[in-house]
Structure formats: structure tokens, C-alpha cells
Enzyme design. Sequence first.
Site, short mmCIF file in Angstrom:
data_model
loop_
_atom_site.label_atom_id
_atom_site.label_comp_id
_atom_site.label_asym_id
_atom_site.label_seq_id
_atom_site.Cartn_x
_atom_site.Cartn_y
_atom_site.Cartn_z
N ASP A 52 40.52 41.99 47.42
CA ASP A 52 41.31 41.68 46.29
C ASP A 52 41.09 42.77 45.24
O ASP A 52 40.17 43.34 45.22
CB ASP A 52 41.26 40.32 46.08
CG ASP A 52 39.95 40.07 45.51
OD1 ASP A 52 38.67 40.71 46.17
OD2 ASP A 52 39.72 39.44 44.34
N GLU A 53 42.36 42.92 44.54
CA GLU A 53 42.32 43.37 43.21
C GLU A 53 41.61 44.73 43.23
O GLU A 53 40.91 45.32 42.44
CB GLU A 53 41.41 42.59 42.11
CG GLU A 53 42.35 41.22 42.02
CD GLU A 53 41.50 40.41 41.02
OE1 GLU A 53 42.07 39.64 40.21
OE2 GLU A 53 40.17 40.44 41.16
#
Length: 531
Positions: A336-337
Site C-alpha cells: 500500500d501507499e
Amino acid sequence: MRRRRMLLSLLLVAAAGMGTAAVPAPDARAAAPTPLDRVVPAPASVRPGGDAYTLSARTRIRVPGGSGEARRIAGYLAGILRPSTGYALPVTARDGADGIVLRLGGRAAQGLGAEGYRLSSGGRAVTISARRPAGLFHGVQTLRQLLPTAVEERTAQPGPWRIAGGTIADAPRYGYRGAMLDVSRHFFTVAQVKRYIDQLAQYKINRLHLHLSDDQGWRIAIDSWPRLASYGGSTQVGGGPGGSYTKDDYREIVRYAADRYLTVVPEIDMPGHTNAALASYAELNCNGVAPPLYTGTNVGFSSLCVPKKVTYDFVDDVIREIAALTPGRYLHIGGDEAHSTSHEDYVAFMDKVQPVVAKYGKTVIGWHQLTGAHPAEGAVAQYWGYDKTGAAERAQVVDAAEKGTGLILSPADRAYLDMKYDKDTPLGLNWAGYVGVRRSYDWDPGHYLQGAPEKAILGVEAPLWSETLSTSQHIEFMAFPRLPGIAELGWSPADTHDWASYRERLAAQGPRWDAQGLHYYRSPEVPWPTR
């Protein structure tokens, strides 16, 4: 002779681990036993009726056949009941039609699956039947909730200890019912993790997802890269001392969780959220320069160097060592991210890393951004989007699910336990909005992602990120009372889902948590009993 009989009775009590503590007389004004349908999660089927069963000084816990796991579960149950009841409650392998009976197999266990159980209560006995030990253990959690809340006290209480008559037949809706604990932003000790495990087990959670690495700290010893823990684990958000788990520490968490029928899912987040690793080893950086340790809360600024060969030597070593410590089938690789990783590099990285997980015998879980790459066959995506997540991103996840990628649902504005309850909540964040108890409970995993096949939904998970949390009291305040609702969404049939009845059942948990010393938030949405 009378004196000798009294001495013999005292010795028998002491042999059962109870010493000679006095047992208070039962309270004749005690309320009626808890109705069978008042537990959390809601059982699949309840048929009340018949006489209640009452625990007494003569009660035995029977494990017909003496199965090792069943006997261990019986010992666990006795350990809960003895302090508060003051009864010896000896565990015996002898069959019988009285007492508390924990039975593996048999006709009563048919059709219950690997985690289901049947609880039958009558005037002479309460019997829990299951095909597998996990089902017996879940049945024991239901039995706890059917007894008066004082059973959770650690000193002798007056009773009486009655269990309503009738039958519960119960099995889970989903096979994956998880909770995540972020031990990277703030480090939590083995004892603190065990405390949370005990709380999760009460609500039939069966996965503990440990977020073991992030920008602020690396929390697991890796022999081939020792500075990850010794240096990368030396701080945390706000600049505290941090910490890390030795391999024996991690094994102890895995063992303790397994004894309560939770499987540990370890996560090493990559290619982003990797500053602790980059700070520990300069060669993992594209420019060969190690950044300083990080104690803030920003995200998206770090990335492993995708083109470098050493990156994949590192990944292989880390996955190999963690896989060897982890009996469960899943290994979470984050994803993620990764804002500092180009899309091209992200896809290339995931294409190289997923086969490494498979090489060491594990199944990949990644945050749902994995669906923007090429999810491996059998891979699982953990969806953490929320109401503001764009249609294209949702469609990408649905498309992957239609092609065979399994889904774990953790919508941030429903299941993220670190979101503030309201504007006055002293802990937590609010980037996904305020998440009250009703909002956390009032959604259906089977129909949450429009277009996703129901068969793709493996279950639910309640993540708890720790940017603002540093103590067990903080964990409990943010997890309770919301976590039992997520547990119910994962366990109970969809047709039991009803906020009006749930809030009443949830309110009844409050005195139980008080007896356990659990530091929960007394949400105004729930009609808690007066203290």
C-alpha cells in the site's frame, strides 16, 4: 471420623488447584440465566427450552476419550471458572451424562464444519460437541457468555452459576475473521500482544495479522540482516525506544495464538513503508545512502530500490526466515501507499516478490493495491478503501476478484479501529471520517463491493494502526466496543444482522469487560447497564 472426612474434602479441593478459599453462598436474588441468543457473535441457530444447568461443587468437566487438545481446552475452561466459582471442577476423561461435557466427534457434531459447535444445556449437563478442537474452543467462548458476568472475576463470587436450557448450533459465515495489530508505529511487548489475543479469542476471531515493519520500526529479528531489528527497531513514533521480537518471542506469540485457535499472519510491508530497513542498510537505497531513522507519521516517502539485485536478496532472506517461523498459510507483503515507487517499478517488484512467497510455501496477501499489478494465482487482496475511494480503484479490485483473487474486507470507514469514534475521541485518526459503533457494524461484507462475486469474499479483518496508540489501555479503548461487531459480521449469518438487537447484546458485554479490567469506550450509541 467427621474431622477426617472434612480433612479429606479440603485435600481434594487443594489437589484441584483451589486451595481452601471460602466460597460465598449463592445469591438467592440472582437474575434468570442469560438467554441463549444474547451472545456475541450471534449464533446461527438457537432453540431455547428445558431446565437450566447449574454449576455446583460436584461439577466435573468431562472429556470423553481424553483427546489431548480437548483436554487442554477443558483445562483452559477450568482456569476461567475456578477462581470465580470457588469450585474444584476436576477434568476427567471418563464419560458421563452430568457436568460439563466437551465432546469431539459423534452425531451431534455432524455438519458443523471445522469451527462449528453444538451446545446443549439441560438440568443434568451442558454438552459442547464439535468435529474439531477449534469448534470446542469457540463453544467454550459461548459458554462463558451464558454464565453470569461475575464468572470473569479472579476471586470467589457468590453465584449461582446457571446456564439456560436449550440448544445452540453454530458455525461461521466466513473462514477468515481477522484483527490486525500494528506493532511498528509503536512497539508492543509479547505480554501486550498476548493480552489482545485473549480478548480476540472471546469473539471467535481466528487470524492475528501482525504488521511487523514500517517506516518507524522493524520489529522481527532476521539473522541474515541483523541491523533490521537492532537498529531499524530502535525507535518508534515520537522517538521512544521502540523494540523488536527475537525469533523465540515470535514463536511464543505464534504458540499462544494457536492455543486459542488464532493463526498469525505476518506482514512485511514493501516496496513502500520501508524507511526502517533503508536506514539499517545503505545498499538497499538506490543512491547507496542510508536515510535517518524516522519517528513521524507521514506515509508514501520511502521505497526499496526496485532495479537493484540486492533488493531481491534481501526480500528472499526475509521471507525465507519469517516463513520458517510461521505455521500458517499466509504471508502478507503489504504493497500500500507506495507513492515513491513508479507504477512500472511497482508491477515489476510484485512480479518478482510473489513467486518468492510461493517458493517458501506460503500464500500471498497484499493490500488491495496489489490488484493494480498482476496478482499471483491464489493471491488474496485486502481491501481497505472507503466511501471516497474512486470508482476506477474499486472496479480494479472487483475485476481481480472476478478473475480468482480472494478478498479480505477491511473498509477503513467501517473496520479500521484506529479511526476516532467522534470529534472528541482523544486517540486515533480521522482521515477516513469518524467511525461510531453503529457505522462499524452496519454493513454486509457479502454485498459491500458491488460486482464482486460472493465466493471471492474470504472474510473480514479489523486493522488497528498505532500512530497514536502506545499502551494496552489505548488498544482496548479503540478496539472495544467496535471489534465484536466486526467479529459478528465475520461469524454470524447475514439474516441475524440487526443493529437494534445487536446494541442490546453488546451492552450486556460491558459488565463482563468491567470484570476483566478491559478499558473500553462507553459509546453513547450503546445502552450500557448502570455501573
